[in-house]
Structures are given as C-alpha cells and as structure tokens.
Design a protein around this motif. Structure first.
Motif, PDB file in Angstrom:
ATOM      1  N   PHE A 126       0.835  -1.204   0.000  1.00  0.00           N
ATOM      2  CA  PHE A 126       0.000   0.000   0.000  1.00  0.00           C
ATOM      3  C   PHE A 126       0.874   1.261   0.000  1.00  0.00           C
ATOM      4  O   PHE A 126       0.537   2.269  -0.631  1.00  0.00           O
ATOM      5  CB  PHE A 126      -0.923   0.011   1.212  1.00  0.00           C
ATOM      6  N   GLY A 127       1.990   1.207   0.716  1.00  0.00           N
ATOM      7  CA  GLY A 127       2.904   2.343   0.742  1.00  0.00           C
ATOM      8  C   GLY A 127       3.467   2.650  -0.634  1.00  0.00           C
ATOM      9  O   GLY A 127       3.635   3.822  -1.008  1.00  0.00           O
ATOM     10  N   GLU A 128       3.755   1.606  -1.410  1.00  0.00           N
ATOM     11  CA  GLU A 128       4.240   1.801  -2.778  1.00  0.00           C
ATOM     12  C   GLU A 128       3.153   2.426  -3.653  1.00  0.00           C
ATOM     13  O   GLU A 128       3.439   3.295  -4.485  1.00  0.00           O
ATOM     14  CB  GLU A 128       4.690   0.468  -3.375  1.00  0.00           C
ATOM     15  N   ALA A 129       1.911   1.993  -3.469  1.00  0.00           N
ATOM     16  CA  ALA A 129       0.814   2.585  -4.228  1.00  0.00           C
ATOM     17  C   ALA A 129       0.684   4.074  -3.918  1.00  0.00           C
ATOM     18  O   ALA A 129       0.462   4.899  -4.815  1.00  0.00           O
ATOM     19  CB  ALA A 129      -0.489   1.863  -3.923  1.00  0.00           C
ATOM     20  N   GLN A 130       0.848   4.427  -2.645  1.00  0.00           N
ATOM     21  CA  GLN A 130       0.781   5.839  -2.272  1.00  0.00           C
ATOM     22  C   GLN A 130       1.937   6.622  -2.888  1.00  0.00           C
ATOM     23  O   GLN A 130       1.747   7.731  -3.409  1.00  0.00           O
ATOM     24  CB  GLN A 130       0.823   5.991  -0.753  1.00  0.00           C
ATOM     25  N   ARG A 131       3.126   6.050  -2.864  1.00  0.00           N
ATOM     26  CA  ARG A 131       4.316   6.744  -3.353  1.00  0.00           C
ATOM     27  C   ARG A 131       4.198   7.134  -4.820  1.00  0.00           C
ATOM     28  O   ARG A 131       4.612   8.230  -5.214  1.00  0.00           O
ATOM     29  CB  ARG A 131       5.553   5.854  -3.144  1.00  0.00           C
ATOM     30  N   ILE A 132       3.649   6.248  -5.638  1.00  0.00           N
ATOM     31  CA  ILE A 132       3.628   6.520  -7.086  1.00  0.00           C
ATOM     32  C   ILE A 132       2.451   7.399  -7.503  1.00  0.00           C
ATOM     33  O   ILE A 132       2.326   7.755  -8.672  1.00  0.00           O
ATOM     34  CB  ILE A 132       3.643   5.202  -7.894  1.00  0.00           C
ATOM     35  N   LEU A 133       1.581   7.740  -6.553  1.00  0.00           N
ATOM     36  CA  LEU A 133       0.442   8.601  -6.867  1.00  0.00           C
ATOM     37  C   LEU A 133       0.778  10.074  -6.684  1.00  0.00           C
ATOM     38  O   LEU A 133       1.497  10.452  -5.754  1.00  0.00           O
ATOM     39  CB  LEU A 133      -0.755   8.252  -5.982  1.00  0.00           C
ATOM     40  N   ALA A 134       0.227  10.887  -7.569  1.00  0.00           N
ATOM     41  CA  ALA A 134       0.361  12.333  -7.428  1.00  0.00           C
ATOM     42  C   ALA A 134      -0.460  12.813  -6.235  1.00  0.00           C
ATOM     43  O   ALA A 134      -1.302  12.074  -5.701  1.00  0.00           O
ATOM     44  CB  ALA A 134      -0.118  13.020  -8.710  1.00  0.00           C
ATOM     45  N   ALA A 135      -0.230  14.043  -5.811  1.00  0.00           N
ATOM     46  CA  ALA A 135      -0.990  14.615  -4.704  1.00  0.00           C
ATOM     47  C   ALA A 135      -2.489  14.535  -4.989  1.00  0.00           C
ATOM     48  O   ALA A 135      -2.951  14.960  -6.043  1.00  0.00           O
ATOM     49  CB  ALA A 135      -0.572  16.065  -4.490  1.00  0.00           C
ATOM     50  N   GLY A 136      -3.230  13.944  -4.049  1.00  0.00           N
ATOM     51  CA  GLY A 136      -4.672  13.801  -4.215  1.00  0.00           C
ATOM     52  C   GLY A 136      -5.082  12.689  -5.153  1.00  0.00           C
ATOM     53  O   GLY A 136      -6.273  12.516  -5.437  1.00  0.00           O
ATOM     54  N   GLY A 137      -4.111  11.898  -5.646  1.00  0.00           N
ATOM     55  CA  GLY A 137      -4.430  10.792  -6.553  1.00  0.00           C
ATOM     56  C   GLY A 137      -5.276   9.725  -5.886  1.00  0.00           C
ATOM     57  O   GLY A 137      -5.277   9.582  -4.661  1.00  0.00           O
ATOM     58  N   LEU A 138      -5.987   8.957  -6.696  1.00  0.00           N
ATOM     59  CA  LEU A 138      -6.928   7.959  -6.186  1.00  0.00           C
ATOM     60  C   LEU A 138      -6.328   6.559  -6.247  1.00  0.00           C
ATOM     61  O   LEU A 138      -5.763   6.156  -7.261  1.00  0.00           O
ATOM     62  CB  LEU A 138      -8.221   7.991  -6.999  1.00  0.00           C
ATOM     63  N   PHE A 139      -6.487   5.838  -5.165  1.00  0.00           N
ATOM     64  CA  PHE A 139      -6.096   4.429  -5.088  1.00  0.00           C
ATOM     65  C   PHE A 139      -7.367   3.611  -4.919  1.00  0.00           C
ATOM     66  O   PHE A 139      -8.157   3.838  -4.000  1.00  0.00           O
ATOM     67  CB  PHE A 139      -5.165   4.220  -3.901  1.00  0.00           C
ATOM     68  N   ALA A 140      -7.596   2.660  -5.828  1.00  0.00           N
ATOM     69  CA  ALA A 140      -8.787   1.808  -5.775  1.00  0.00           C
ATOM     70  C   ALA A 140      -8.337   0.355  -5.867  1.00  0.00           C
ATOM     71  O   ALA A 140      -7.620  -0.014  -6.801  1.00  0.00           O
ATOM     72  CB  ALA A 140      -9.729   2.146  -6.935  1.00  0.00           C
ATOM     73  N   PHE A 141      -8.747  -0.460  -4.920  1.00  0.00           N
ATOM     74  CA  PHE A 141      -8.299  -1.844  -4.924  1.00  0.00           C
ATOM     75  C   PHE A 141      -9.428  -2.779  -4.499  1.00  0.00           C
ATOM     76  O   PHE A 141     -10.406  -2.373  -3.857  1.00  0.00           O
ATOM     77  CB  PHE A 141      -7.095  -2.038  -3.991  1.00  0.00           C
ATOM     78  N   ALA A 142      -9.275  -4.015  -4.895  1.00  0.00           N
ATOM     79  CA  ALA A 142     -10.175  -5.078  -4.442  1.00  0.00           C
ATOM     80  C   ALA A 142      -9.306  -6.303  -4.205  1.00  0.00           C
ATOM     81  O   ALA A 142      -8.504  -6.682  -5.060  1.00  0.00           O
ATOM     82  CB  ALA A 142     -11.237  -5.377  -5.492  1.00  0.00           C
ATOM     83  N   LEU A 143      -9.439  -6.899  -3.042  1.00  0.00           N
ATOM     84  CA  LEU A 143      -8.676  -8.107  -2.728  1.00  0.00           C
ATOM     85  C   LEU A 143      -9.588  -9.119  -2.052  1.00  0.00           C
ATOM     86  O   LEU A 143     -10.650  -8.778  -1.546  1.00  0.00           O
ATOM     87  CB  LEU A 143      -7.462  -7.773  -1.863  1.00  0.00           C
ATOM     88  N   PHE A 144      -9.166 -10.358  -2.055  1.00  0.00           N
ATOM     89  CA  PHE A 144      -9.963 -11.414  -1.435  1.00  0.00           C
ATOM     90  C   PHE A 144      -9.671 -11.472   0.058  1.00  0.00           C
ATOM     91  O   PHE A 144      -8.507 -11.522   0.479  1.00  0.00           O
ATOM     92  CB  PHE A 144      -9.688 -12.757  -2.096  1.00  0.00           C
ATOM     93  N   GLY A 145     -10.753 -11.439   0.858  1.00  0.00           N
ATOM     94  CA  GLY A 145     -10.631 -11.363   2.301  1.00  0.00           C
ATOM     95  C   GLY A 145     -10.681 -12.702   3.003  1.00  0.00           C
ATOM     96  O   GLY A 145     -10.738 -13.769   2.385  1.00  0.00           O
ATOM     97  N   ALA A 146     -10.680 -12.638   4.330  1.00  0.00           N
ATOM     98  CA  ALA A 146     -10.493 -13.805   5.191  1.00  0.00           C
ATOM     99  C   ALA A 146     -11.555 -14.883   5.007  1.00  0.00           C
ATOM    100  O   ALA A 146     -11.289 -16.064   5.249  1.00  0.00           O
ATOM    101  CB  ALA A 146     -10.450 -13.351   6.652  1.00  0.00           C
ATOM    102  N   GLN A 147     -12.765 -14.515   4.601  1.00  0.00           N
ATOM    103  CA  GLN A 147     -13.830 -15.508   4.441  1.00  0.00           C
ATOM    104  C   GLN A 147     -13.823 -16.172   3.068  1.00  0.00           C
ATOM    105  O   GLN A 147     -14.657 -17.027   2.778  1.00  0.00           O
ATOM    106  CB  GLN A 147     -15.188 -14.860   4.698  1.00  0.00           C
ATOM    107  N   THR A 148     -12.864 -15.786   2.226  1.00  0.00           N
ATOM    108  CA  THR A 148     -12.764 -16.389   0.896  1.00  0.00           C
ATOM    109  C   THR A 148     -12.459 -17.880   1.000  1.00  0.00           C
ATOM    110  O   THR A 148     -11.565 -18.289   1.742  1.00  0.00           O
ATOM    111  CB  THR A 148     -11.665 -15.686   0.083  1.00  0.00           C
ATOM    112  N   LEU A 149     -13.233 -18.687   0.265  1.00  0.00           N
ATOM    113  CA  LEU A 149     -13.065 -20.144   0.243  1.00  0.00           C
ATOM    114  C   LEU A 149     -13.139 -20.738   1.649  1.00  0.00           C
ATOM    115  O   LEU A 149     -12.445 -21.704   1.960  1.00  0.00           O
ATOM    116  CB  LEU A 149     -11.741 -20.523  -0.429  1.00  0.00           C
TER     117      LEU A 149
END
Length: 269
Positions: A126-149
């Motif tokens: 997540f820190g890398e995603a923040q680093r490569i974003l411009a000021a005010g840039g948007l980060f959007a993600f989807a990941l599989f959580g603990a109840q998956t499978l």
C-alpha cells in the motif's frame, strides 16, 4: 515474500495466463465493479493497473475511456505479455507490487483487482501505491478477504485433523477487513471507503473447484506455508466433508469475500 516463493508465484501465474480468462469468473466481476467505483472519482492523468493479470481491469477502463493513458504491470511475465497483447495501447512492465519501478507521483489513479491478498507485506504494498500517486491521486483496490473459500478451508482443516493430528492446512490465509484497514491506515492515505461484498461460484464437485483454482494460478504464497503436499487420504476426506456440509442441489459453493477500498493520496508533493 522470500526470493524463492517470489519466483514460484511468478512462474505459476505465468504458466496459467492462457487458461486464466476461462476460469476467472469472480475475478472478472470484481474488475468491472472496481472500475465502476473508481472512474467517477478519478482525475485525468496517467493510470496504473497493478497486477494486471490478463488485462481485465485495463479492458474495463478502456471500454469506458478509450483515450486513457494506461500502464499495466504484473509480477508474472506471462501475464504481462498476455495483457499487453489484448491492450496494445498500454505500456507494459514486469514488476512486484511491493517494489514498483515508477517515479514518485507519476500517476493520478492506481487500481488493483484480486492481487493484494497475495502480499506478505500489505503495508509495504500500500505504501508503494501511495508513493507513485500524485498529490490527491486515487487508489482503488479489491482483494480477497479472510472468508474467501471458507468452505474449502474448513473441510481441509477437518480432514487434516482426522487423518493427521499433527498436520497443518495448506490452504492460503487471506487478510480480514480490519487488517486491510490497519495496513491502509499505516500509510498517509485518506480512506474514502472500505467495504466488503460476497460472490459465490458453484461447482459440480470439489475436484472441479480445485481444477479451476489451479487454472488461474492460485496457490499458497505465504512464507509460513507448511512444507510438502497434502496426502491422498486428506484430499479424499476433504472432498467428503465439503460435500456433506456444504453441498446444495448436487453442487458445492465456493464463497469469495471481496474487500474493496478507495483512498486518496495526501494533498502534498
């Protein structure tokens, strides 16, 4: 993630690039949902698709905005090549989401679908995603959580306990929503929204489910996974438990908990 496991993950996903789209039904739903949530909030500028896989997020993006300046990246060269072939206007790069080879502030939008659950160091990613974003840039993600499978995990653990009391389950553990929130809060992102949804796939047999998971390259990528392969007795008993406890109308469910997040990079360079 250790160097050995990193290489194994890269090779495993690369080998299944050709099969991925035929079996990744939930992943396609997630990609489309993520893009629909992100685009209305994003500013114009260069866009990064982290862990592009076969390019589904990029395809959804370009479908809505054909003039988008898109960069795609993946740890698996086979996936990157496949995505580049179907997204000829995109710049394609092989890289690890935990160590992105891009300049700070290079993108206005970074998206990632069905990738971050494989990270051993989620705050770093997540820190890398923040680093490569411009000021005010948007980060959007989807990941599989603990109840998956959860059906598969329960059945395998029960089978291991019955067949070998000293054994441990080989099934991948994914982060919970609280852990994802903590990892995001460890950065300077301003969290706009963090929520989860469930998707359910149905399969004729447990063998069909396991075959589908193998075809999309899914494996236990944890540094703490137990060594060795599951025994035939464990796998047979797991299938029996799965059917006895979860089967409905002759089919078995596979539940995916999808954790979605939207966050803004800090308003400073």
């Amino acid at each position: 993630m250790s160097a050995v496991l990193l290489r194994q993950v890269r090779e495993h996903f690369s080998c299944h690039a050709a099969d991925y789209d035929r079996f990744a039904k939930v992943q396609k739903i997630v990609a489309a949902r993520l893009v629909d949530e992100a685009l209305p909030l994003a500013d114009s500028g260069r866009v990064l698709d982290v862990g592009t896989g076969t390019g589904e997020v990029g395809r959804c993006l370009l479908e809505q905005n054909p003039d988008l300046s898109l960069v795609i990246c993946d740890i698996a060269p086979g996936m990157t090549r496949h995505a580049a072939a179907v997204l000829p206007g995109a710049l394609a790069v092989d890289c690890d989401a935990q160590l992105l080879p891009f300049a700070s502030g290079a993108f206005s939008l970074a998206l990632s679908a069905s990738v971050y659950q494989w990270m051993n160091d989620l705050p770093q990613a997540f820190g890398e995603a923040q680093r490569i974003l411009a000021a005010g840039g948007l980060f959007a993600f989807a990941l599989f959580g603990a109840q998956t499978l959860h059906e598969l995990r329960y059945s395998h653990r029960q089978a291991v306990a019955e067949v070998n009391a000293l054994g441990r389950s080989h099934v991948q553990e994914f982060p919970g929503r609280e852990g994802v929130g903590e990892a995001l809060a460890a950065t300077d992102f301003r969290i706009l929204r963090l929520w989860s949804e469930r998707e359910v796939e149905w399969h004729a047999t447990v063998a069909d489910l396991l075959r589908a998971l193998k075809k999309i390259g899914a494996q236990n990528a944890s540094d703490h996974r137990p060594p060795g392969l599951a025994s035939r007795r464990v796998m047979q008993r797991m299938s029996e438990i799965y059917g006895e406890r979860f089967a409905c109308d002759g089919r078995i469910p596979a539940t995916y908990e999808v954790i979605y997040g939207l966050a803004r990079a800090p308003l400073k360079l």
